[in-house]
Scaffold this active site. Structure first.
Site, PDB file in Angstrom:
ATOM      1  N   GLU A 167      17.708  55.138 -20.416  1.00 31.21           N
ATOM      2  CA  GLU A 167      17.621  56.536 -19.997  1.00 31.21           C
ATOM      3  C   GLU A 167      16.203  56.914 -19.574  1.00 31.21           C
ATOM      4  OE1 GLU A 167      18.032  59.667 -23.005  1.00 31.21           O
ATOM      5  OE2 GLU A 167      17.731  58.133 -24.551  1.00 31.21           O
ATOM      6  N   TYR A 176       5.212  32.372 -15.607  1.00 31.00           N
ATOM      7  CA  TYR A 176       6.300  32.751 -16.501  1.00 31.00           C
ATOM      8  C   TYR A 176       6.629  31.666 -17.514  1.00 31.00           C
ATOM      9  CZ  TYR A 176       9.532  29.963 -13.621  1.00 31.00           C
ATOM     10  OH  TYR A 176      10.165  28.936 -12.952  1.00 31.00           O
ATOM     11  N   CYS A 196      15.996  27.368 -16.730  1.00 29.07           N
ATOM     12  CA  CYS A 196      16.268  28.733 -17.163  1.00 29.07           C
ATOM     13  C   CYS A 196      17.397  28.850 -18.182  1.00 29.07           C
ATOM     14  CB  CYS A 196      16.537  29.628 -15.958  1.00 29.07           C
ATOM     15  SG  CYS A 196      17.570  28.903 -14.677  1.00 29.07           S
ATOM     16  N   GLU A 214       6.534  32.457 -21.471  1.00 29.19           N
ATOM     17  CA  GLU A 214       7.810  32.390 -22.180  1.00 29.19           C
ATOM     18  C   GLU A 214       7.744  31.416 -23.347  1.00 29.19           C
ATOM     19  OE1 GLU A 214      10.766  33.633 -18.486  1.00 29.19           O
ATOM     20  OE2 GLU A 214      10.396  31.513 -18.901  1.00 29.19           O
ATOM     21  N   LYS A 242      16.225  27.298 -21.605  1.00 33.36           N
ATOM     22  CA  LYS A 242      15.092  28.140 -22.010  1.00 33.36           C
ATOM     23  C   LYS A 242      15.569  29.478 -22.545  1.00 33.36           C
ATOM     24  CE  LYS A 242      13.734  30.970 -19.491  1.00 33.36           C
ATOM     25  NZ  LYS A 242      12.861  30.780 -18.334  1.00 33.36           N
ATOM     26  N   CYS A 301      17.640  24.330 -13.362  1.00 32.51           N
ATOM     27  CA  CYS A 301      18.060  25.548 -14.060  1.00 32.51           C
ATOM     28  C   CYS A 301      19.022  25.239 -15.197  1.00 32.51           C
ATOM     29  CB  CYS A 301      18.699  26.529 -13.081  1.00 32.51           C
ATOM     30  SG  CYS A 301      19.226  28.068 -13.868  1.00 32.51           S
ATOM     31  N   HIS A 328      22.370  58.638 -23.390  1.00 30.66           N
ATOM     32  CA  HIS A 328      21.566  58.823 -24.603  1.00 30.66           C
ATOM     33  C   HIS A 328      22.356  58.445 -25.854  1.00 30.66           C
ATOM     34  CE1 HIS A 328      18.474  60.667 -27.100  1.00 30.66           C
ATOM     35  NE2 HIS A 328      19.448  61.263 -27.777  1.00 30.66           N
TER      36      HIS A 328
END
Length: 448
Positions: A442, A177, A47, A181, A50, A42, A437
């Site tokens: 939302e 993934y 990750c 990616e 990346k 990682c 908002h």
């Protein structure tokens, strides 16, 4: 018996480091062996670096859209060596922090390979034999390469962070993934990308409608995506280019092939089988709910067990192991409703059951709510790309059993929303929450 250490950890990745540190805090005498760099996949080649490349890739679209927000951007160009070196500099910084964390907890670090030589002993590459009351295997997983002629001519996610120059053309093989990616990253950096997979779907396990939306957007961005691609072989031409034989789909000339076809548990040559540790058909260490292997003194956490190959899961397993074995607290990890994300372009994220899974498990009591919308930023910039949020509910009270998103910052939005799925909240809890908002988030409380 007396031992050199109470705990010896093989592998200083996320799970191993957490287990070592917490065990030491519980009073154990701990050592860790790491043959490459502290931090594991990682931090060093996964990750973290990346995600830094993903951030860099975002600027391709942001700079293009800047004029719509009043900015004049002239002469902007991408410098791969600069980004590559900055990423590696930060990786080194993080490695130092991980090492410091072990040092601060008086964990002894052996910077060499270790293998298991018995139920309570390990052998270092230097030849030294060390005894330990408990051994923890946390060696992670390793990128897989398919068994096709010329496979060695391709690279994996381990090597892509260190490219001297970016290729003009790249073929990425895979449906998970990592493949999706890096397809988005390289495309944003100006590489002509062809993404291929042997199967007929991408990202199995994610909600099919969300994935179909990603496939459509991927193609609209100009990435050549091909299903049912029978990867036959790779060969090199005299000018250094690579030729990929795609069977009936033809031959493709490229400058780089990236294998993103999965990751195998990293157990080869560790001495596990000789010590009596049971492995499954994929070479993963078989463990119980407390991370104990078939040998009472040997445990395993993280990708090497092939349960859920995610860094946060490995960290939780390592912590639970330490609390159970050295803290006097029996702890297990709950693998239900784990939020996940794919940092593609745009990113997708999900937690809980997909629509297909929910209908299979709950039948006719399933309801699906959607919001198909165009983010405000895309409206102003003129970008036609749309987001899609899905909520899956089950039962008369409409308990939320799944949330699945595709759109900008979907992973950031999902983390908080995942708490609602974990807590078993209902659709009405979302409906009763006032919208923030204007925001994309939302949409979660406005689903119809």
């Amino acid at each position: 018996m007396t031992f050199d250490f109470d705990l010896f950890v093989i592998g200083a990745g996320s799970g191993g480091v957490r287990a070592a540190r917490i065990s030491a805090q519980h009073g154990a005498r701990v050592a860790v062996a790491e043959e490459y760099r502290v931090g594991g996949t990682c931090v060093i080649r996964g990750c973290v670096p990346k995600k830094m490349l993903v951030y860099g890739a975002h600027f391709a679209e942001d700079l293009h859209d800047a004029a719509s927000f009043g900015w004049d951007i002239e002469g902007a160009r991408f410098n791969w060596p600069r980004l590559r070196d900055l990423v590696q500099k930060d990786v080194s910084r993080l490695e130092g922090l991980y090492t410091q964390g072990l040092d601060n907890n008086r964990v002894e670090i052996f910077e060499e390979r270790a293998t298991i030589s018995g139920p309570n002993s390990v052998r270092l590459a230097s030849g030294r034999e060390i005894s330990a009351r408990t051994i923890l295997v946390a060696t992670g997983a390793w990128p897989a390469r398919p068994d096709v002629p010329g496979a060695e001519l391709g690279i994996t996610s381990n090597e892509i962070f260190h490219l001297e120059t970016l290729p003009r053309r790249a073929i990425i093989a895979g449906a998970g993934y990592i493949a999706n990616e890096f397809a988005g990253i390289l495309h944003a950096f100006g590489v002509h990308v062809t993404l291929v997979t042997r199967g007929d779907r991408m990202l199995r396990g994610y909600d099919e409608e969300i994935v179909d939306h990603l496939v459509d957007l991927t193609r609209k961005k100009g990435i050549d995506l091909r299903f049912n691609f029978p990867f036959k072989s790779i060969s090199r031409t005299e000018d250094g280019s690579l030729v990929v034989d795609g069977g009936e789909q033809g031959e493709f000339e490229t400058d780089l092939v990236l294998w993103a076809t999965g990751r195998n548990p990293n157990t080869s040559g560790l001495g596990l089988e000789a010590a009596g540790v049971a492995l499954d058909k994929d070479g993963a260490v078989v463990v119980d709910e407390y991370n104990r292997s078939s040998v009472d003194s040997i445990y395993a956490v993280g990708d090497v067990t092939n349960r859920v190959q995610l860094t946060p899961v490995a960290i939780r397993e390592g912590h639970a192991f330490a609390d159970t074995v050295f803290g006097g607290l029996k702890r297990t990890v709950d693998y239900r409703s784990i939020p996940t994300a794919v940092f593609a372009s745009p990113p997708i994220s999900g937690v809980g059951l997909t629509e297909t899974q929910a209908r299979k498990e709950h039948g006719d009591v399933v309801k699906v709510y959607r919001s198909d919308f165009r983010p405000m930023k895309n409206v102003v910039s003129g970008r036609q790309e749309r987001g899609l949020y899905k909520m899956i509910t089950a039962g008369p009270e409409e308990t939320v059993v799944g949330l699945h998103l595709i759109g900008p910052d979907s992973s950031e939005i999902l983390q908080a929303a995942a708490i609602a799925v974990k807590a078993g909240l209902t659709k009405s809890a979302f409906d009763d929450t006032v919208a923030l908002h204007p925001s994309m988030a939302e949409e979660l409380v406005l689903l119809k």
